[in-house]
Scaffold this motif. Structure first.
Motif, PDB file in Angstrom:
ATOM      1  N   LEU A 175     -27.670  13.357  12.577  1.00 12.97           N
ATOM      2  CA  LEU A 175     -27.580  11.904  13.334  1.00 12.97           C
ATOM      3  C   LEU A 175     -26.927  12.333  14.584  1.00 12.97           C
ATOM      4  O   LEU A 175     -25.516  12.788  14.389  1.00 12.97           O
ATOM      5  CB  LEU A 175     -27.061  10.870  12.229  1.00 12.97           C
ATOM      6  N   ARG A 176     -27.384  12.180  15.556  1.00 16.24           N
ATOM      7  CA  ARG A 176     -26.941  12.269  17.047  1.00 16.24           C
ATOM      8  C   ARG A 176     -26.232  11.112  17.447  1.00 16.24           C
ATOM      9  O   ARG A 176     -27.002  10.101  17.726  1.00 16.24           O
ATOM     10  CB  ARG A 176     -28.016  13.057  17.714  1.00 16.24           C
ATOM     11  N   LEU A 177     -24.902  11.185  17.718  1.00 11.82           N
ATOM     12  CA  LEU A 177     -24.220   9.736  18.038  1.00 11.82           C
ATOM     13  C   LEU A 177     -24.265   9.795  19.389  1.00 11.82           C
ATOM     14  O   LEU A 177     -24.431  10.806  20.357  1.00 11.82           O
ATOM     15  CB  LEU A 177     -22.705   9.944  17.421  1.00 11.82           C
ATOM     16  N   MET A 178     -24.489   8.637  19.930  1.00 15.97           N
ATOM     17  CA  MET A 178     -24.441   8.141  21.468  1.00 15.97           C
ATOM     18  C   MET A 178     -23.256   7.342  21.774  1.00 15.97           C
ATOM     19  O   MET A 178     -23.524   6.463  22.348  1.00 15.97           O
ATOM     20  CB  MET A 178     -25.777   7.699  21.782  1.00 15.97           C
ATOM     21  N   GLY A 179     -22.067   7.872  21.324  1.00 12.40           N
ATOM     22  CA  GLY A 179     -20.813   6.924  21.722  1.00 12.40           C
ATOM     23  C   GLY A 179     -20.407   5.998  20.571  1.00 12.40           C
ATOM     24  O   GLY A 179     -19.503   5.445  21.041  1.00 12.40           O
ATOM     25  N   GLN A 180     -20.951   5.862  19.656  1.00 16.87           N
ATOM     26  CA  GLN A 180     -20.620   4.821  18.519  1.00 16.87           C
ATOM     27  C   GLN A 180     -19.271   5.169  17.922  1.00 16.87           C
ATOM     28  O   GLN A 180     -18.958   6.286  17.790  1.00 16.87           O
ATOM     29  CB  GLN A 180     -21.751   4.926  17.370  1.00 16.87           C
ATOM     30  N   ASP A 181     -18.338   4.217  17.683  1.00 18.76           N
ATOM     31  CA  ASP A 181     -17.295   4.590  16.982  1.00 18.76           C
ATOM     32  C   ASP A 181     -17.501   4.866  15.351  1.00 18.76           C
ATOM     33  O   ASP A 181     -16.448   5.462  14.968  1.00 18.76           O
ATOM     34  CB  ASP A 181     -16.418   3.057  17.185  1.00 18.76           C
ATOM     35  N   SER A 182     -18.151   4.075  14.992  1.00 15.22           N
ATOM     36  CA  SER A 182     -18.540   4.513  13.311  1.00 15.22           C
ATOM     37  C   SER A 182     -19.938   4.707  13.185  1.00 15.22           C
ATOM     38  O   SER A 182     -21.072   4.356  13.990  1.00 15.22           O
ATOM     39  CB  SER A 182     -18.349   2.967  12.780  1.00 15.22           C
ATOM     40  N   LEU A 183     -20.234   5.759  12.244  1.00 16.02           N
ATOM     41  CA  LEU A 183     -21.400   6.040  11.902  1.00 16.02           C
ATOM     42  C   LEU A 183     -22.081   5.824  10.511  1.00 16.02           C
ATOM     43  O   LEU A 183     -23.215   5.951  10.052  1.00 16.02           O
ATOM     44  CB  LEU A 183     -21.583   7.824  12.099  1.00 16.02           C
ATOM     45  N   ALA A 184     -21.453   5.142   9.856  1.00 16.69           N
ATOM     46  CA  ALA A 184     -21.501   4.727   8.401  1.00 16.69           C
ATOM     47  C   ALA A 184     -22.856   4.009   8.153  1.00 16.69           C
ATOM     48  O   ALA A 184     -23.406   4.444   7.155  1.00 16.69           O
ATOM     49  CB  ALA A 184     -20.337   3.604   8.095  1.00 16.69           C
ATOM     50  N   GLU A 185     -23.155   3.004   8.978  1.00 16.97           N
ATOM     51  CA  GLU A 185     -24.653   2.384   8.646  1.00 16.97           C
ATOM     52  C   GLU A 185     -25.715   3.347   9.065  1.00 16.97           C
ATOM     53  O   GLU A 185     -26.736   3.475   8.158  1.00 16.97           O
ATOM     54  CB  GLU A 185     -24.601   1.051   9.659  1.00 16.97           C
ATOM     55  N   HIS A 186     -25.579   4.178  10.274  1.00 15.43           N
ATOM     56  CA  HIS A 186     -26.718   4.992  10.280  1.00 15.43           C
ATOM     57  C   HIS A 186     -26.673   6.277   9.390  1.00 15.43           C
ATOM     58  O   HIS A 186     -27.917   6.320   8.847  1.00 15.43           O
ATOM     59  CB  HIS A 186     -26.561   5.490  11.784  1.00 15.43           C
ATOM     60  N   PHE A 187     -25.644   6.671   9.125  1.00 15.60           N
ATOM     61  CA  PHE A 187     -25.564   7.972   8.300  1.00 15.60           C
ATOM     62  C   PHE A 187     -25.929   7.266   6.594  1.00 15.60           C
ATOM     63  O   PHE A 187     -26.643   8.041   6.100  1.00 15.60           O
ATOM     64  CB  PHE A 187     -24.041   8.576   8.358  1.00 15.60           C
ATOM     65  N   GLY A 188     -25.588   6.156   6.395  1.00  7.51           N
ATOM     66  CA  GLY A 188     -26.074   5.713   5.117  1.00  7.51           C
ATOM     67  C   GLY A 188     -27.475   5.471   4.967  1.00  7.51           C
ATOM     68  O   GLY A 188     -28.013   5.898   3.765  1.00  7.51           O
ATOM     69  N   ALA A 189     -27.984   5.203   6.092  1.00  6.17           N
ATOM     70  CA  ALA A 189     -29.450   5.064   5.902  1.00  6.17           C
ATOM     71  C   ALA A 189     -30.151   6.665   6.153  1.00  6.17           C
ATOM     72  O   ALA A 189     -31.212   6.671   5.453  1.00  6.17           O
ATOM     73  CB  ALA A 189     -30.031   4.364   7.384  1.00  6.17           C
ATOM     74  N   LEU A 190     -29.801   7.399   6.715  1.00  6.00           N
ATOM     75  CA  LEU A 190     -30.145   8.890   6.641  1.00  6.00           C
ATOM     76  C   LEU A 190     -29.938   9.490   5.198  1.00  6.00           C
ATOM     77  O   LEU A 190     -30.740  10.100   4.688  1.00  6.00           O
ATOM     78  CB  LEU A 190     -29.363   9.547   7.680  1.00  6.00           C
ATOM     79  N   ALA A 191     -28.902   9.150   4.700  1.00  4.94           N
ATOM     80  CA  ALA A 191     -28.447   9.575   3.288  1.00  4.94           C
ATOM     81  C   ALA A 191     -29.643   9.107   2.313  1.00  4.94           C
ATOM     82  O   ALA A 191     -29.961   9.754   1.441  1.00  4.94           O
ATOM     83  CB  ALA A 191     -27.297   9.292   2.881  1.00  4.94           C
ATOM     84  N   GLU A 192     -30.022   7.872   2.589  1.00 11.77           N
ATOM     85  CA  GLU A 192     -31.224   7.343   1.728  1.00 11.77           C
ATOM     86  C   GLU A 192     -32.410   8.030   1.913  1.00 11.77           C
ATOM     87  O   GLU A 192     -33.146   8.228   1.095  1.00 11.77           O
ATOM     88  CB  GLU A 192     -31.311   5.841   1.873  1.00 11.77           C
ATOM     89  N   LEU A 193     -32.863   8.658   2.989  1.00 14.70           N
ATOM     90  CA  LEU A 193     -33.924   9.392   3.387  1.00 14.70           C
ATOM     91  C   LEU A 193     -33.679  10.687   2.668  1.00 14.70           C
ATOM     92  O   LEU A 193     -34.805  11.391   2.138  1.00 14.70           O
ATOM     93  CB  LEU A 193     -34.233   9.510   4.572  1.00 14.70           C
ATOM     94  N   ARG A 194     -32.652  11.539   2.436  1.00 13.98           N
ATOM     95  CA  ARG A 194     -32.205  12.470   1.801  1.00 13.98           C
ATOM     96  C   ARG A 194     -32.617  12.238   0.034  1.00 13.98           C
ATOM     97  O   ARG A 194     -33.188  12.963  -0.616  1.00 13.98           O
ATOM     98  CB  ARG A 194     -30.746  12.749   1.771  1.00 13.98           C
ATOM     99  N   GLU A 195     -32.038  11.089  -0.104  1.00 18.04           N
ATOM    100  CA  GLU A 195     -32.401  10.794  -1.944  1.00 18.04           C
ATOM    101  C   GLU A 195     -34.013  10.483  -2.005  1.00 18.04           C
ATOM    102  O   GLU A 195     -34.345  10.792  -2.989  1.00 18.04           O
ATOM    103  CB  GLU A 195     -31.868   9.563  -2.193  1.00 18.04           C
ATOM    104  N   ALA A 196     -34.481  10.260  -0.998  1.00 22.54           N
ATOM    105  CA  ALA A 196     -36.025   9.820  -1.176  1.00 22.54           C
ATOM    106  C   ALA A 196     -36.898  11.292  -0.863  1.00 22.54           C
ATOM    107  O   ALA A 196     -37.907  11.532  -1.032  1.00 22.54           O
ATOM    108  CB  ALA A 196     -36.588   8.814  -0.142  1.00 22.54           C
ATOM    109  N   GLY A 197     -36.192  12.374  -0.560  1.00 19.60           N
ATOM    110  CA  GLY A 197     -36.814  13.635  -0.605  1.00 19.60           C
ATOM    111  C   GLY A 197     -37.647  14.097   0.768  1.00 19.60           C
ATOM    112  O   GLY A 197     -38.077  15.016   0.948  1.00 19.60           O
ATOM    113  N   LEU A 198     -37.126  13.237   1.805  1.00 18.57           N
ATOM    114  CA  LEU A 198     -37.751  13.527   2.975  1.00 18.57           C
ATOM    115  C   LEU A 198     -36.877  14.456   3.830  1.00 18.57           C
ATOM    116  O   LEU A 198     -37.363  15.318   4.911  1.00 18.57           O
ATOM    117  CB  LEU A 198     -37.988  12.520   4.088  1.00 18.57           C
ATOM    118  N   VAL A 199     -35.572  14.730   3.469  1.00 21.34           N
ATOM    119  CA  VAL A 199     -34.690  15.350   4.113  1.00 21.34           C
ATOM    120  C   VAL A 199     -33.783  16.227   3.171  1.00 21.34           C
ATOM    121  O   VAL A 199     -33.571  15.667   2.095  1.00 21.34           O
ATOM    122  CB  VAL A 199     -33.533  14.595   4.927  1.00 21.34           C
TER     123      VAL A 199
END
Length: 294
Positions: A136-160
């Motif tokens: 997850l490449r940040l572009m100045g965000q203070d928090s990554l929680a929402e985006h990283f949580g969505a990426l973690a779901e893709l890991r659980e789905a087997g895409l990552v």
């Protein structure tokens, strides 16, 4: 003359189960000669030769992104053409988050619900069923929680398979680790640009630290066009190598968890970069280069 391979740089297990040579390859420069590929496109056949030569030299960690493209070149397409079917030990990492329009301009970062589409686009371009590592490449965000949580779901789905974060601070890594395992952090880092807090935290948590622009001379904002430090040139002469090789060797010396992803569109420069993994700096040389921190 003996050919130096990436094996000289040592090995690190990304995520604990993907062994990679510590000298890898970054695909950003394959598609153009200006920042983010808005300049003259690279010669296609030359770019394919660079990729194939990298693998011949033992490189098994390639860093790319779907947003690495120019008017007529796509880094992912070049990788697919040059290296597919992929070797079993080849690890391909990509980055998601930034959005570029058809003119190559960066727009607002992707929303969390758009990240699956970004991963699927990388999979399509690369011809893969899953990604080994997605940052997850940040572009100045203070928090990554929402985006990283969505990426973690893709890991659980087997895409990552493994997750990473890029362009972050130590606080972002701590935040991410509360959500899901982090295999790697990719940040700008080198003799002239340090973030030792994040590098050290990565080492303590068993996370790979993957610097980009590690071989760039002073003046990164001008594409590394500044004057090289006299101390770097002195060390290079002492070893009979280039200043860029000294820079890569210094970075690799920051810890066993540090992985370089030197990028180039030239076979000769590729071979020089890979050979940097065999350069062993003395303690005095390291202290001298350490003192150059800006």
């Amino acid at each position: 003359m003996t050919t130096i391979t990436a094996a000289e740089s040592g090995t690190w297990a990304l995520g604990g189960d993907l062994p990679v040579r510590r000298m890898g390859f970054g695909a950003m420069r394959l598609t153009g000669t200006a920042p983010f590929h808005q300049g003259v496109p690279r010669d296609r056949e030359q770019s394919l030769r660079v990729l194939r030569r990298a693998v011949e030299l033992g490189v098994n960690h390639i860093d790319t992104a779907a947003f690495y493209f120019s008017q007529t070149r796509s880094a992912n397409e070049l990788i697919n053409t040059a290296l597919s079917p992929y070797a079993d030990d080849l690890v391909i990492a990509t980055k998601i988050g930034p959005v570029r329009d058809v003119r190559g301009e960066f727009a607002a970062p992707a929303r969390p619900d758009e990240l699956r589409g970004h991963v699927e686009e990388n999979l399509r371009q690369l011809g893969r069923e899953h990604m080994d590592l997605v940052y997850l490449r940040l572009m100045g965000q203070d928090s990554l929680a929402e985006h990283f949580g969505a990426l973690a779901e893709l890991r659980e789905a087997g895409l990552v398979r493994h997750l990473g974060i890029s362009n972050v601070k130590a606080a972002h890594l701590k935040e991410a680790l509360e959500i899901a395992p982090v295999a790697a952090v990719q940040n700008p880092y080198g003799i002239d640009r340090r973030d030792d807090e994040t590098l050290t935290l990565c080492g303590e948590r068993g996370v790979a630290f993957v610097p980009f622009f590690s071989g760039a001379k002073p003046g990164r904002e001008a594409q590394g066009g500044g004057e090289e430090h006299a101390a770097v040139l002195d060390v290079a002469r002492a070893h009979g190598v280039s200043a860029t090789q000294v820079r890569h060797a210094w970075v690799l010396g920051r810890g066993e968890h540090v992985l370089a992803i030197a990028g180039t569109g030239s076979v000769d420069h590729l071979e020089d970069n890979v050979a940097a993994g065999a350069v062993r700096l003395t303690e005095d040389e390291v202290r001298t280069l350490d003192a150059l921190a800006g």
